[in-house]
Scaffold this motif. Sequence first.
Motif, mmCIF file in Angstrom:
data_model
loop_
_atom_site.group_PDB
_atom_site.id
_atom_site.type_symbol
_atom_site.label_atom_id
_atom_site.label_comp_id
_atom_site.label_asym_id
_atom_site.label_seq_id
_atom_site.Cartn_x
_atom_site.Cartn_y
_atom_site.Cartn_z
ATOM 1 N N VAL A 27 -50.538 -12.444 23.611
ATOM 2 C CA VAL A 27 -51.555 -13.524 22.976
ATOM 3 C C VAL A 27 -53.007 -13.425 23.090
ATOM 4 N N VAL A 28 -53.890 -13.228 22.221
ATOM 5 C CA VAL A 28 -55.217 -12.969 22.594
ATOM 6 C C VAL A 28 -55.993 -14.466 21.987
ATOM 7 N N ALA A 29 -56.877 -14.889 22.804
ATOM 8 C CA ALA A 29 -57.529 -16.278 22.419
ATOM 9 C C ALA A 29 -59.216 -15.722 22.475
ATOM 10 N N LEU A 30 -59.825 -16.178 21.295
ATOM 11 C CA LEU A 30 -61.227 -16.273 21.563
ATOM 12 C C LEU A 30 -62.043 -17.504 21.481
ATOM 13 N N CYS A 31 -62.757 -17.784 22.601
ATOM 14 C CA CYS A 31 -63.449 -18.858 22.466
ATOM 15 C C CYS A 31 -65.193 -18.824 22.777
ATOM 16 N N GLY A 32 -65.753 -19.985 22.681
ATOM 17 C CA GLY A 32 -67.204 -19.761 23.160
ATOM 18 C C GLY A 32 -67.986 -19.997 22.150
ATOM 19 N N CYS A 33 -69.353 -19.256 22.280
ATOM 20 C CA CYS A 33 -70.592 -19.497 21.456
ATOM 21 C C CYS A 33 -70.356 -18.529 20.031
ATOM 22 N N TYR A 34 -69.691 -17.685 20.129
ATOM 23 C CA TYR A 34 -69.553 -16.849 18.986
ATOM 24 C C TYR A 34 -69.043 -17.457 17.935
ATOM 25 N N PRO A 35 -67.677 -17.979 18.106
ATOM 26 C CA PRO A 35 -66.898 -18.878 17.243
ATOM 27 C C PRO A 35 -67.717 -20.361 16.693
ATOM 28 N N GLN A 36 -68.229 -20.908 17.703
ATOM 29 C CA GLN A 36 -69.015 -21.983 17.390
ATOM 30 C C GLN A 36 -70.195 -21.609 16.361
ATOM 31 N N SER A 37 -70.985 -20.345 16.685
ATOM 32 C CA SER A 37 -72.024 -20.203 15.884
ATOM 33 C C SER A 37 -71.451 -19.772 14.464
ATOM 34 N N TYR A 38 -70.703 -18.793 14.527
ATOM 35 C CA TYR A 38 -70.472 -18.268 13.229
ATOM 36 C C TYR A 38 -68.727 -18.353 12.969
ATOM 37 N N PRO A 39 -68.512 -19.669 12.644
ATOM 38 C CA PRO A 39 -66.817 -19.901 12.492
ATOM 39 C C PRO A 39 -66.220 -19.059 11.501
ATOM 40 N N ASP A 40 -66.849 -19.027 10.439
ATOM 41 C CA ASP A 40 -66.099 -18.180 9.369
ATOM 42 C C ASP A 40 -65.836 -16.542 9.780
ATOM 43 N N GLU A 41 -66.950 -16.166 10.471
ATOM 44 C CA GLU A 41 -66.812 -14.593 10.769
ATOM 45 C C GLU A 41 -65.805 -14.452 11.697
ATOM 46 N N ALA A 42 -65.888 -15.318 12.799
ATOM 47 C CA ALA A 42 -64.968 -15.287 13.885
ATOM 48 C C ALA A 42 -63.588 -15.749 13.638
ATOM 49 N N ASP B 195 -55.575 -14.414 17.866
ATOM 50 C CA ASP B 195 -54.571 -15.290 17.520
ATOM 51 C C ASP B 195 -54.955 -16.634 17.543
ATOM 52 N N ILE B 196 -55.783 -16.697 18.490
ATOM 53 C CA ILE B 196 -56.390 -18.324 18.497
ATOM 54 C C ILE B 196 -57.677 -18.271 18.615
ATOM 55 N N VAL B 197 -58.543 -18.923 17.996
ATOM 56 C CA VAL B 197 -59.893 -19.024 17.564
ATOM 57 C C VAL B 197 -60.518 -20.545 17.910
ATOM 58 N N ILE B 198 -61.246 -20.894 19.139
ATOM 59 C CA ILE B 198 -61.482 -22.134 19.215
ATOM 60 C C ILE B 198 -63.177 -21.889 19.668
ATOM 61 N N GLY B 199 -64.248 -22.733 19.730
ATOM 62 C CA GLY B 199 -65.393 -22.706 20.073
ATOM 63 C C GLY B 199 -65.773 -23.096 21.397
#
Length: 426
Positions: free
Chosen positions: A72-87, A94-98
Amino acid sequence: MTFKIITLGCKLNSCESAAIEKSFLADGYTKVEKDDARANVYVINSCAVTGMAVTKARHALSRCRRENPNAVVALCGCYPQSYPDEAGLKFGADIVIGNADKSKLPRLVREFMKTRHKSVKIAPLSREYDLESAVPDMDRTRAFLKIEDGCDRFCSYCIIPTARGRVRSLPVEVIREQAAQCVDDGHHEIVLTGINLGCYGADLGLTLADAAKSAASSGVERLRLSSLEPEMMTDDGIARLAEVKALCPHFHLSLQSGSDGVLERMNRKYDTAQFRHVADKLRETFPGCSITTDMIVGFPGETDEEFAESLEFAREIGFAKIHVFPYSLRPGTVAAEMEQVHPSVRSERVEILTKAARDLECEFLQSQIGTEHTVLVERPQSKDYSHGFTESYIPVRIYGIELPRHTLADVKITEIGDGYCRGIVI
């Protein structure tokens, strides 16, 4: 179940990764210690301050998938918070949060394992300091303590206000408690860090000096400040910081450009005259202190004359070290719509400023020969010498004697090498 956290970007992310680690351990997971070992869960704590930072996040994802395709791969932090659609849409996590809800990652992982449905939940950032978002990062020789988050400055090139929200500060009583934890863990130096550290306390009716005094009350021998904005360093604030005996005489003042025209287009809140005054005041108040900085090269519209002004100003201030960055276009910022400098011109200017920075660093290190300092020894990097930093952040190699990590050694500087000094134990 095992987990691995990949931290990109600033020291704040390191503190927040420490909080994420704490939440996984509390949930019964086991941390994978070796870099090349597989894990069941990967967390990529991302940065978005440059395009290269986003590229590193993508490379990290690919590496995780190669190590364990079933993880399971989770992405979090400034990238998804800044560019939610792209991220969310283009990033294969599998999981994307800011930057909110990082402490909820263990629960989100369990939910994903049940449903196998991709989860994209990027919540708005609170105006309150999230006490669960960070704990002291004590994995290093120097402990890092996040005391501030967010930025209200809105520089024209910067995505950070979008990524981090508005200024919010850690209460002084919590700073005192966390600093005491660092001391109890055996740390001799604590670094106070934040997105815009000089704005600490703006929401609490306090100042950075209040935070420094609170941290110093833990009894720590050395207290260091991370990056500072020049306009926040008032004469009164500098005088109050001088009352903190543990404070290290090293100040990282973010210049970004030595041209007033460029600073205005950057929407920075100071000019070169104010920066010069702050540098002079620091040197008057903390004799022998080192002043380091960041500089951006090739900002939109930067002319040859403006670059020359910036270069000359850097030499005038006499920085101990300069971190040189080529301008990186960030979609969603004002500067992204400005006339861009050609990449080849940016590259040429980076090379020129980097050479000047090396010369200034050499001059500063040369001036230290014959002086005496206390060096905090870091993790061994060579069997031939012990390596550490002085109070003023001078890198020192001590040959001929093996000193354990966390040792505070009194040292005399005898000569310089390439970007470091050599010293002998007194």
